[in-house]
Design a protein around this motif. Sequence first.
Motif, mmCIF file in Angstrom:
data_model
loop_
_atom_site.group_PDB
_atom_site.id
_atom_site.type_symbol
_atom_site.label_atom_id
_atom_site.label_comp_id
_atom_site.label_asym_id
_atom_site.label_seq_id
_atom_site.Cartn_x
_atom_site.Cartn_y
_atom_site.Cartn_z
ATOM 1 N N PHE C 188 13.680 -27.659 36.269
ATOM 2 C CA PHE C 188 12.251 -27.503 36.207
ATOM 3 C C PHE C 188 12.457 -25.941 37.137
ATOM 4 O O PHE C 188 11.629 -25.054 36.725
ATOM 5 C CB PHE C 188 11.506 -28.343 36.825
ATOM 6 N N LEU C 189 12.922 -26.207 38.047
ATOM 7 C CA LEU C 189 12.822 -24.865 39.146
ATOM 8 C C LEU C 189 13.619 -23.879 38.831
ATOM 9 O O LEU C 189 13.386 -22.487 39.302
ATOM 10 C CB LEU C 189 12.749 -25.400 40.587
ATOM 11 N N PHE C 190 14.758 -24.251 38.616
ATOM 12 C CA PHE C 190 16.031 -23.163 38.656
ATOM 13 C C PHE C 190 16.581 -22.529 37.203
ATOM 14 O O PHE C 190 17.426 -21.844 37.145
ATOM 15 C CB PHE C 190 17.048 -23.394 39.659
ATOM 16 N N PRO C 202 14.530 -17.855 41.383
ATOM 17 C CA PRO C 202 15.727 -17.474 40.884
ATOM 18 C C PRO C 202 16.850 -18.549 41.047
ATOM 19 O O PRO C 202 16.911 -19.373 42.080
ATOM 20 C CB PRO C 202 15.950 -16.253 41.858
ATOM 21 N N ALA C 203 17.937 -18.339 40.139
ATOM 22 C CA ALA C 203 18.945 -19.326 40.041
ATOM 23 C C ALA C 203 19.771 -19.312 41.253
ATOM 24 O O ALA C 203 20.472 -20.363 41.734
ATOM 25 C CB ALA C 203 19.668 -19.332 38.809
ATOM 26 N N GLN C 204 19.801 -17.985 41.947
ATOM 27 C CA GLN C 204 20.820 -18.017 43.172
ATOM 28 C C GLN C 204 20.255 -18.813 44.352
ATOM 29 O O GLN C 204 21.087 -19.293 45.004
ATOM 30 C CB GLN C 204 20.862 -16.450 43.405
ATOM 31 N N GLY C 268 20.150 -32.786 29.340
ATOM 32 C CA GLY C 268 21.335 -31.990 29.721
ATOM 33 C C GLY C 268 21.298 -30.707 30.354
ATOM 34 O O GLY C 268 19.992 -30.348 30.471
ATOM 35 N N GLY C 269 22.237 -29.870 30.520
ATOM 36 C CA GLY C 269 22.124 -28.679 30.971
ATOM 37 C C GLY C 269 21.764 -28.192 32.417
ATOM 38 O O GLY C 269 21.501 -27.303 32.900
ATOM 39 N N GLN C 270 22.220 -29.370 33.333
ATOM 40 C CA GLN C 270 22.077 -29.378 34.585
ATOM 41 C C GLN C 270 23.137 -28.175 35.013
ATOM 42 O O GLN C 270 24.224 -28.170 34.698
ATOM 43 C CB GLN C 270 22.346 -30.568 35.236
ATOM 44 N N PRO C 271 22.702 -27.413 36.229
ATOM 45 C CA PRO C 271 23.550 -26.517 36.617
ATOM 46 C C PRO C 271 25.075 -27.082 37.233
ATOM 47 O O PRO C 271 24.658 -28.059 38.074
ATOM 48 C CB PRO C 271 22.600 -25.722 37.817
ATOM 49 N N ASP C 272 25.851 -26.296 37.228
ATOM 50 C CA ASP C 272 27.160 -27.007 38.151
ATOM 51 C C ASP C 272 27.263 -26.922 39.385
ATOM 52 O O ASP C 272 28.003 -26.111 40.028
ATOM 53 C CB ASP C 272 28.418 -26.322 37.247
#
Lengths: 308, 256, 444
Positions: C188-190, C202-204, C268-272
């Motif tokens: 949701f957030l990143f 931001p994903a960072q 799916g698609g959780q960041p690593d």
Amino acid sequence: MEFFLQNVVNALQWGSFYALIALGYSMVYGVLLLFNFAHGDIFMVGAYVGFFVATGLLLLVSSLGLVSMPGWVVLVLVILVAMFITAFVGVAVERIGYRPLRQAPRASAAITGLMIGIIFETGNLALLGARRLSFPELIETTTYTIGGVTVTNKRIMIVAVSLLLMFALHQFVQRTKWGMAMRAMAYDFAVVPLMGVPLNSIAALTFGLGSALAAAAGILFGVAYPVLSPYMGIVVGWKAFVAAILGGRGSILGAALAGFLLGFIEIFVATIFPSTLRDLIAFSIILLILVFRPHGFFGEAHTSRLRL
Amino acid sequence: MTILRVEHMTHYFGGLRAVNNYNLTVDPGQIRGLIGPNGAGKSTVFNLITGLYTPTEGTILLDGEDIVGRPPYQIADMGLGRTFQNLQLWRHMTVLEHVKMARYSKITYGLVGAFFATPRRVREEAEIKAKAYSLLELVGVGHLAEQNVTNLPYGALRRVEMARALATEPKILFLDEPTAGMNPEELVQMMEIIRKVHRELNLAIFLIEHRMKFVMELCDIVQTLVFGEVIAEGPPDYIQNDPQVIEAYLGTEVET
Amino acid sequence: MTAINSKLSTGKKDVSLFLQKLWEPFSVSPMLGWLIGVLIAVLLEYTVGLYVARMLGLPKIPVLFGVLIMLETPILFPSAVLYVLIIFIIPIALIARFTAPLTNTLAGKLIDVQPWLAVLVHLGLFYAALHLWAEINDYRVLVVRLTLISIILTLSLNVVNGYMGEFSCSHPGFMALGAYGASVFTLFLFVDDRTFGEALLPAQLGFLMFPLGLVFGGAIAALGALIIAIPSFRTRGDYLAIISLAFMFIVKSLIENLEFVGGPRGLGGQPDWANLPTVFAWTVICIWVTNNFVKSTFGKALNAVRDDEVAADAMTVNTRQTKMVAFLFAAFWAGVAGGLFAHVLRYVNPGSFGLQKLAEILAMLYFGGLNSVVGSIVGAVSFNLVSEALRPLEILKWIIIPVIFILVMIFRPTGLIAFTELNVINIIRPKNKAAVPQNVEVSQ
């Protein structure tokens, strides 16, 4: 009203399976104060034993040219033979998984039960492969319509056989010497061996009886839903286990009634709500029942703790 | 100034009246006894006052505060320590851990301390440990501190229970048949310990006992309970000679 | 019969005597020495491992010490054994033995300076070795991460089932709540994805906020645990087991019916972000906090409630608070484990949190041992390793593993290492005769 009655009929059939399996859990609990977690898989084994007995019998009948043997005779024979064979499977489970753990914590016996269940499932898969077997059609389906309610002869047979078996079990427990010993054991675990009743024989008998009932449930299940799978016992087994608890541990009447109750809850939830919500609502009801009636319907109010 | 005052306590189990109009006052430093035949309701009285059951009627004041309806752990924390008739110890814990456990409500380090081993927790646990050792020494089982309770003889376990009860910092100590199952030698030792504890900590003590000799030697005032009712109350020699008591109790079950 | 028995027992004695003799020279090596040895062995594998493997006729570095090769292509087994001897056993043994005087002094000094510093140094060494070992291939990284997550799960279940003596079956449910909670948080957030739309932050920033996501997942699991904790005030034993089982089914089918998290299809698609250092750090924190907890008087109250609740109550123990803390604590960590699990696999579906997961966690717990932090670690690690090692057997694996469990239950009903306390200083202290006083305590 017709809608309601129709579902009552469906629920009676569905509940029969739960009730028959729950009886096995409950009897073992009554005698040994622990649950046989392999019981759901014994139900599965029973269904498969039934399958093989039925196929073998049909083959025998056709090869001997005894075409005149009616389907219901074959079915009765299959049920009796499979019950007999599966009883020995139950006795073996007790001998291997439970007897060596008589003095151990109850949780350990629960783990061995679970593991024996996994062995049954995997063993089945390894021996028979992933192909799905289909239970032979022993009796032809006849459909009766009574006042808008549809009933098949199979349904009537399933409920009737279940009730008959429960009645037989009740008579056995109430009337025979062995049944009396079982009841005495349920009453006081420690005293009975002192009275000269051998605990091991009673335990084996209880496992055998429970497994025989589970086998009957498995065959009836196969008659109603002919596709067999190695994992068919898991969910049905755990739900029947829940029914055994709801009925009050060790109470035979309670387990039978709770089995039917669970069948009713599931069938009615599935007809009123979308079927995906069945487990959610059924288990929420069970959770609420247990929270507000923590000792089931027929169990006595004593809290047990795990022996460590 | 009384430590414990029970007034008009009555209790029913279902329809059965187990305790009827029970009254008790205990003053600081007093040793009071409760005797009576089996099934008279002695343990029920204990369990009612310690909060295991809530009495149907009546008031119980501990140090001036009403404790009826409070959970047992609060009552214990307010200064009512107890032992049990059949030893109730924790089978997987050492003697030291038993006594430390009774300090539960006095711990101030909280969950943060429990999870993160703060310096405050380390310090407090060390204090509790020292306190526990001193209590174990007091009852004479200091050398057994590291032993698991399942390895100890019966007499030692009774002492451990006593030390554990003392660790709650009681103002009044309830002893439920402290000599049950003891041989005469152990009995004399237990009597010594009770005297010592009473003397050194200036405790009020309320005890249930079967052995008359024990009660007569220790107690200031004794109550006799029969069928849930107190039939006689007074100093030991008075009780010993009360015809009602002799008929109801001593006449049937004399133990020395 | 007796002759055979006595022969057997003397044979057993001989073996144990032989092992004892073999072990004797190494009994002076402290943990520090072993860890340095392991680190060097792993470095050896990292640098010349492939070369050695090729020389021995192995196609690649044996991933799990040759156990997979043993079952896949038995003919290569001697080579695998040789490989393990050359790369691991001999270097480790030599280093551990011959640096013993040095490492003993060093370990003693470290503990004298600051016990926690000594612990950190050991952990650092251990992690370095683990990291290098896992670096060799992706399979190892995955196995190590899943094993570490299993440790968290088993340990947290031990708090309720071992230390408090309930039979809770709700752990897959808590895990699912944590997995979905943490996944929703990060997605949701990143992350820009189809389910939740564009990222809000931001994903960072995400990786830094990841611990927050795990805590969020843990908190949701803890919230769910209230449903079990409150009935536990009145009910114990079998009925509570059923309540917890019902809870597990409810969570599973609730998620199946929640379309916004993908329903039965999963999410799916959780960041690593659950990389090896992250998972390792969380596992260490979990072990540390749990060990602190169970050693404190608050933690011992769990045992008191288990062994005699009435006595606990009479000794000022607030039993309700104790049960509540135990359930919420266990659920929180199961939730964290679930969050890590979701971000390791980068996909979750409700089907992964069912009866099979339950059987797995229970098996790890009862195999390793109740009421013991070490037991849980041993249980989780050995279960995962055995399960990986038997992978080539395919379906037969699920017959062999249950048989092993049944045997363990019959011969050690409370598990391999039950009812022991984990004393870290005792593990890392110098092992020579002039050892430092034994009762230095890092966390009392």
